[in-house]
Design a protein around this motif. Structure first.
Motif, PDB file in Angstrom:
ATOM      1  N   SER A 141       0.838  -1.195   0.000  1.00 48.46           N
ATOM      2  CA  SER A 141       0.000   0.000   0.000  1.00 48.46           C
ATOM      3  C   SER A 141       0.875   1.248   0.000  1.00 48.46           C
ATOM      4  CB  SER A 141      -0.902   0.019   1.239  1.00 48.46           C
ATOM      5  OG  SER A 141      -1.725  -1.129   1.279  1.00 48.46           O
ATOM      6  N   PRO A 142       0.425   2.309  -0.662  1.00 47.53           N
ATOM      7  CA  PRO A 142       1.199   3.555  -0.642  1.00 47.53           C
ATOM      8  C   PRO A 142       1.188   4.169   0.750  1.00 47.53           C
ATOM      9  CG  PRO A 142      -0.941   3.901  -1.668  1.00 47.53           C
ATOM     10  CD  PRO A 142      -0.805   2.420  -1.454  1.00 47.53           C
ATOM     11  N   GLY A 143       2.129   5.028   1.006  1.00 46.92           N
ATOM     12  CA  GLY A 143       2.186   5.673   2.301  1.00 46.92           C
ATOM     13  C   GLY A 143       1.083   6.698   2.474  1.00 46.92           C
ATOM     14  N   GLU A 144       0.680   6.906   3.716  1.00 45.59           N
ATOM     15  CA  GLU A 144      -0.325   7.923   4.005  1.00 45.59           C
ATOM     16  C   GLU A 144       0.305   9.302   3.852  1.00 45.59           C
ATOM     17  OE1 GLU A 144      -3.050   9.541   7.764  1.00 45.59           O
ATOM     18  OE2 GLU A 144      -1.788   7.754   7.979  1.00 45.59           O
ATOM     19  N   SER A 145      -0.398  10.212   3.203  1.00 41.64           N
ATOM     20  CA  SER A 145       0.094  11.579   3.064  1.00 41.64           C
ATOM     21  C   SER A 145      -1.078  12.545   3.153  1.00 41.64           C
ATOM     22  CB  SER A 145       0.844  11.766   1.740  1.00 41.64           C
ATOM     23  OG  SER A 145      -0.023  11.617   0.640  1.00 41.64           O
ATOM     24  N   TYR A 146      -0.797  13.742   3.612  1.00 41.49           N
ATOM     25  CA  TYR A 146      -1.838  14.758   3.712  1.00 41.49           C
ATOM     26  C   TYR A 146      -1.190  16.133   3.781  1.00 41.49           C
ATOM     27  CZ  TYR A 146      -0.754  14.560   8.752  1.00 41.49           C
ATOM     28  OH  TYR A 146      -0.113  14.576   9.970  1.00 41.49           O
ATOM     29  N   LYS A 204      -1.628  13.372  14.350  1.00 41.67           N
ATOM     30  CA  LYS A 204      -1.615  12.273  13.384  1.00 41.67           C
ATOM     31  C   LYS A 204      -0.205  11.802  13.060  1.00 41.67           C
ATOM     32  CE  LYS A 204      -4.125  12.047   9.815  1.00 41.67           C
ATOM     33  NZ  LYS A 204      -4.744  12.282   8.486  1.00 41.67           N
ATOM     34  N   SER A 205       0.775  12.692  13.232  1.00 41.54           N
ATOM     35  CA  SER A 205       2.145  12.383  12.833  1.00 41.54           C
ATOM     36  C   SER A 205       3.114  12.869  13.901  1.00 41.54           C
ATOM     37  CB  SER A 205       2.477  13.047  11.492  1.00 41.54           C
ATOM     38  OG  SER A 205       1.546  12.677  10.497  1.00 41.54           O
ATOM     39  N   TYR A 206       4.204  12.122  14.073  1.00 40.80           N
ATOM     40  CA  TYR A 206       5.202  12.437  15.091  1.00 40.80           C
ATOM     41  C   TYR A 206       6.574  12.502  14.430  1.00 40.80           C
ATOM     42  CZ  TYR A 206       1.543  10.931  18.366  1.00 40.80           C
ATOM     43  OH  TYR A 206       0.370  10.794  19.066  1.00 40.80           O
ATOM     44  N   GLN A 213      19.321   8.400  18.803  1.00 38.57           N
ATOM     45  CA  GLN A 213      20.005   8.235  20.087  1.00 38.57           C
ATOM     46  C   GLN A 213      19.748   6.843  20.659  1.00 38.57           C
ATOM     47  OE1 GLN A 213      18.394  10.526  23.525  1.00 38.57           O
ATOM     48  NE2 GLN A 213      16.781  11.167  22.116  1.00 38.57           N
ATOM     49  N   PHE A 214      18.740   6.152  20.133  1.00 36.67           N
ATOM     50  CA  PHE A 214      18.445   4.791  20.562  1.00 36.67           C
ATOM     51  C   PHE A 214      19.032   3.750  19.611  1.00 36.67           C
ATOM     52  CE2 PHE A 214      14.758   7.479  21.813  1.00 36.67           C
ATOM     53  CZ  PHE A 214      15.067   7.551  23.157  1.00 36.67           C
ATOM     54  N   GLY A 215      19.990   4.161  18.780  1.00 39.80           N
ATOM     55  CA  GLY A 215      20.633   3.223  17.875  1.00 39.80           C
ATOM     56  C   GLY A 215      19.697   2.767  16.773  1.00 39.80           C
ATOM     57  N   ASP A 216      19.911   1.553  16.287  1.00 45.58           N
ATOM     58  CA  ASP A 216      19.092   1.041  15.190  1.00 45.58           C
ATOM     59  C   ASP A 216      17.617   0.961  15.555  1.00 45.58           C
ATOM     60  OD1 ASP A 216      20.857   0.740  13.062  1.00 45.58           O
ATOM     61  OD2 ASP A 216      21.638  -1.148  13.834  1.00 45.58           O
ATOM     62  N   ALA A 217      17.313   0.776  16.848  1.00 48.75           N
ATOM     63  CA  ALA A 217      15.914   0.708  17.273  1.00 48.75           C
ATOM     64  C   ALA A 217      15.198   2.028  17.051  1.00 48.75           C
ATOM     65  CB  ALA A 217      15.823   0.313  18.748  1.00 48.75           C
ATOM     66  N   GLY A 218      15.960   3.112  16.898  1.00 48.10           N
ATOM     67  CA  GLY A 218      15.357   4.418  16.686  1.00 48.10           C
ATOM     68  C   GLY A 218      15.198   4.799  15.234  1.00 48.10           C
ATOM     69  N   ARG A 219      15.629   3.925  14.328  1.00 52.17           N
ATOM     70  CA  ARG A 219      15.527   4.260  12.910  1.00 52.17           C
ATOM     71  C   ARG A 219      14.078   4.354  12.464  1.00 52.17           C
ATOM     72  NH1 ARG A 219      19.871   3.924   9.383  1.00 52.17           N
ATOM     73  NH2 ARG A 219      21.844   3.344  10.335  1.00 52.17           N
ATOM     74  N   GLY A 220      13.839   5.088  11.423  1.00 53.21           N
ATOM     75  CA  GLY A 220      12.497   5.265  10.883  1.00 53.21           C
ATOM     76  C   GLY A 220      12.628   5.712   9.445  1.00 53.21           C
ATOM     77  N   PRO A 221      11.537   6.092   8.775  1.00 49.62           N
ATOM     78  CA  PRO A 221      10.176   6.022   9.289  1.00 49.62           C
ATOM     79  C   PRO A 221       9.572   4.643   9.046  1.00 49.62           C
ATOM     80  CG  PRO A 221      10.138   7.006   7.136  1.00 49.62           C
ATOM     81  CD  PRO A 221      11.589   6.705   7.440  1.00 49.62           C
ATOM     82  N   GLY A 222       8.454   4.394   9.633  1.00 49.12           N
ATOM     83  CA  GLY A 222       7.818   3.095   9.469  1.00 49.12           C
ATOM     84  C   GLY A 222       8.383   2.071  10.432  1.00 49.12           C
ATOM     85  N   LEU A 223       7.690   0.969  10.563  1.00 51.24           N
ATOM     86  CA  LEU A 223       8.091  -0.051  11.528  1.00 51.24           C
ATOM     87  C   LEU A 223       9.407  -0.715  11.159  1.00 51.24           C
ATOM     88  CD1 LEU A 223       4.603  -1.681  12.163  1.00 51.24           C
ATOM     89  CD2 LEU A 223       5.779   0.024  13.527  1.00 51.24           C
ATOM     90  N   LEU A 231       9.683   9.688  11.392  1.00 50.57           N
ATOM     91  CA  LEU A 231       8.464  10.417  11.044  1.00 50.57           C
ATOM     92  C   LEU A 231       7.356   9.377  11.022  1.00 50.57           C
ATOM     93  CD1 LEU A 231       6.853  12.855  10.197  1.00 50.57           C
ATOM     94  CD2 LEU A 231       7.688  12.563   7.855  1.00 50.57           C
ATOM     95  N   ASP A 232       6.642   9.270  12.134  1.00 52.65           N
ATOM     96  CA  ASP A 232       5.763   8.136  12.381  1.00 52.65           C
ATOM     97  C   ASP A 232       4.289   8.509  12.409  1.00 52.65           C
ATOM     98  OD1 ASP A 232       7.845   6.312  12.688  1.00 52.65           O
ATOM     99  OD2 ASP A 232       8.023   6.693  14.834  1.00 52.65           O
ATOM    100  N   THR A 233       3.460   7.533  12.056  1.00 49.43           N
ATOM    101  CA  THR A 233       2.041   7.608  12.370  1.00 49.43           C
ATOM    102  C   THR A 233       1.886   7.310  13.864  1.00 49.43           C
ATOM    103  OG1 THR A 233       1.688   5.255  11.936  1.00 49.43           O
ATOM    104  CG2 THR A 233       1.455   6.772  10.062  1.00 49.43           C
ATOM    105  N   THR A 234       0.669   7.437  14.370  1.00 48.49           N
ATOM    106  CA  THR A 234       0.438   7.164  15.792  1.00 48.49           C
ATOM    107  C   THR A 234       0.806   5.731  16.151  1.00 48.49           C
ATOM    108  OG1 THR A 234      -1.323   8.819  15.915  1.00 48.49           O
ATOM    109  CG2 THR A 234      -1.305   7.121  17.613  1.00 48.49           C
ATOM    110  N   ALA A 235       0.389   4.771  15.329  1.00 47.41           N
ATOM    111  CA  ALA A 235       0.688   3.365  15.608  1.00 47.41           C
ATOM    112  C   ALA A 235       2.189   3.101  15.562  1.00 47.41           C
ATOM    113  CB  ALA A 235      -0.044   2.464  14.618  1.00 47.41           C
ATOM    114  N   GLU A 236       2.877   3.697  14.589  1.00 47.27           N
ATOM    115  CA  GLU A 236       4.325   3.507  14.480  1.00 47.27           C
ATOM    116  C   GLU A 236       5.048   4.128  15.663  1.00 47.27           C
ATOM    117  OE1 GLU A 236       4.378   3.569   9.571  1.00 47.27           O
ATOM    118  OE2 GLU A 236       4.859   5.367  10.743  1.00 47.27           O
TER     119      GLU A 236
END
Length: 329
Positions: A141-146, A204-206, A213-223, A231-236
Motif C-alpha cells: 500500500s502507498p504511504g499515508e500523506s496529507y 496524526k504524525s510524530y 540516540q536509541f541506535g538502530d531501534a530508533g531508525r524510521g520512518p515506518g516499523l 516520522l511516524d504515524t500514531t501506531a508507528e
C-alpha cells in the motif's frame, strides 16, 4: 520556476535538518572515534569510571571514546571522517553500525535541541505556509500523506521509564563524559502534527529528529524503516516507544505546548535553519541525498527522476520510503 504554492515537504525538510545539524553539532565538533565498547564490555584504551555508575539501571550500555582534534580546517564533520585516517572499525563493527554510532553520538540528549531547531525553521515561513506530510508505505500500500499547515504543530514532552539502551560518551583530552539512558526515568521532546481540517487538533504524525540516540531501534520512518530520523504515524510511534523504552511513566502525563523557550544553542540552530531554508528555496537547482542529506548527490532515481542520492548504498536504504512515492515503482 514559480514554486510559491508548493507546500513544504516535512520528510525532505527533516532530511536536510538532520544533515546540517549532525555535521555541525558543536558538542562533538572535530571528534574522531577512538574506541567502541559494545554492551557487556568496557573501553580498553582508557580507564573511565563514571560518577554514580553504581546507580545506573541494568540495560545495554554502549561506551564510545572520542578524541577531539581542534585544528581542523573542515567546516563540518562527516561520517566518512569519523575514523582517523587509515583506521578500521575493528571489534566486529560493520559499516552500517559505524554510521549508526556517528548519528547516535550526535543525537545524544538532543530532544529539546531539535525541537528548538524545528521551531526556529518553521518561524521563518509565513503562518499560512502549507506543509505536506508523507509516511512510509506499508506492504504494497502507498504511504499515508496529507496537507496541513506549519501552524498545526505541537511540542510533546513524553515521560518514559526504563530505557532499553544507554550510551556513555567520553571525549578526550578534556575527560568530558556525557551519559544518557542510564536512569529509570527519561523525558524527551518530539513534535506532533495534525490535519488542517481537524478542529480537534488530534496528533496524526510524530517527528523525532533525535530518534537515532536509541541506535538502530530508533531508525524510521515506518516499523521497518532505515532512515536517520523518525516520522511516524500514531501506531508507528507507539511501536517505537515499546522497542526503545519500558513504557510511559504512569505517574506522569505528557505535556504539550506550542513553543519552548530558547536554548543555549539558538545561535547555532539559527545558522542551521537558515542553511536549510536556503537549500529548500533552491530545491529545483540544487540536489541533496534523499537519505542522509549530503549535497554530494550525483545518483538520480532512474524511475521518477526526482529523487537524488550520494551513492547506491543510500539509494537502496531509502527505497523503503521512496517506493511509496516514486511514480515508476
Amino acid at each position: 520556476m514559480d514554486t510559491t504554492d508548493e507546500p513544504l515537504d516535512l520528510y525532505d525538510i527533516a532530511v536536510l535538518l538532520n544533515y546540517e545539524r549532525a555535521t555541525t553539532e558543536p558538542r562533538f565538533r572535530h571528534t574522531k572515534l577512538r574506541e567502541v565498547a559494545l554492551p557487556g564490555t568496557r573501553p580498553k584504551t582508557v580507564a573511565f569510571k563514571a560518577p554514580n555508575e553504581h546507580e545506573w539501571i541494568d540495560n545495554d550500555c554502549t561506551w564510545v571514546v572520542l578524541d577531539q582534534v581542534p585544528d581542523q580546517s573542515s567546516d563540518r564533520d562527516l561520517f566518512s571522517d569519523f575514523l582517523p585516517e587509515g583506521k578500521k572499525p575493528g571489534g566486529g563493527i560493520s559499516e552500517q553500525e559505524l554510521e549508526t554510532l556517528f548519528y547516535q553520538v550526535r543525537c545524544h540528549d538532543g530532544g529539546y535541541i531539535n525541537i528548538g531547531l524545528l521551531q526556529i525553521l518553521f518561524n521563518m515561513f509565513p503562518n499560512d505556509t502549507k506543509l505536506k506530510i508523507r509516511h512510509a508505505p506499508k506492504n504494497k500500500s502507498p504511504g499515508e500523506s496529507y496537507i496541513t499547515s506549519v501552524t498545526k504543530r505541537v511540542i510533546i514532552e513524553e515521560p518514559f521509564m526504563y530505557p532499553k539502551t544507554s550510551m556513555a560518551i567520553a571525549i578526550l583530552p578534556e575527560n568530558q563524559l556525557l551519559v544518557s539512558g542510564n536512569m529509570p526515568n527519561f523525558e524527551t521532546a518530539i513534535m506532533g502534527f495534525g490535519a488542517l481540517d481537524d478542529p480537534s487538533d488530534e496528533v496524526k504524525s510524530y517527528l523525532d529528529l533525535s530518534s537515532m540516540q536509541f541506535g538502530d531501534a530508533g531508525r524510521g520512518p515506518g516499523l521497518n524503516g532505515k532512515q536517520l530520523f523518525a516520522l511516524d504515524t500514531t501506531a508507528e510511534h507507539q511501536s517505537r516507544v515499546m522497542r526503545t523504552m519500558g513504557g510511559n511513566d504512569p505517574e506522569k502525563t505528557p505535556k504539550t505546548s506550542g513553543a519552548i523557550r530558547g536554548t543555549p544553542y539558538d545561535d547555532w540552530l539559527t545558522e542551521v535553519a537558515t542553511r536549510v531554508k536556503k537549500k529548500w528555496d533552491n530545491r529545483h537547482e540544487e540536489h541533496w541525498c534523499g537519505h542522509c542529506g549530503s549535497p554530494d548527490a550525483t545518483s538520480k532515481c532512474a524511475g521518477c527522476g526526482q529523487a537524488w542520492y550520494c551513492g547506491k548504498d543510500h539509494q537502496k536504504v531509502a527505497w523503503g520510503f521512496h517506493r511509496g512515492y516514486c511514480n515508476k515503482a
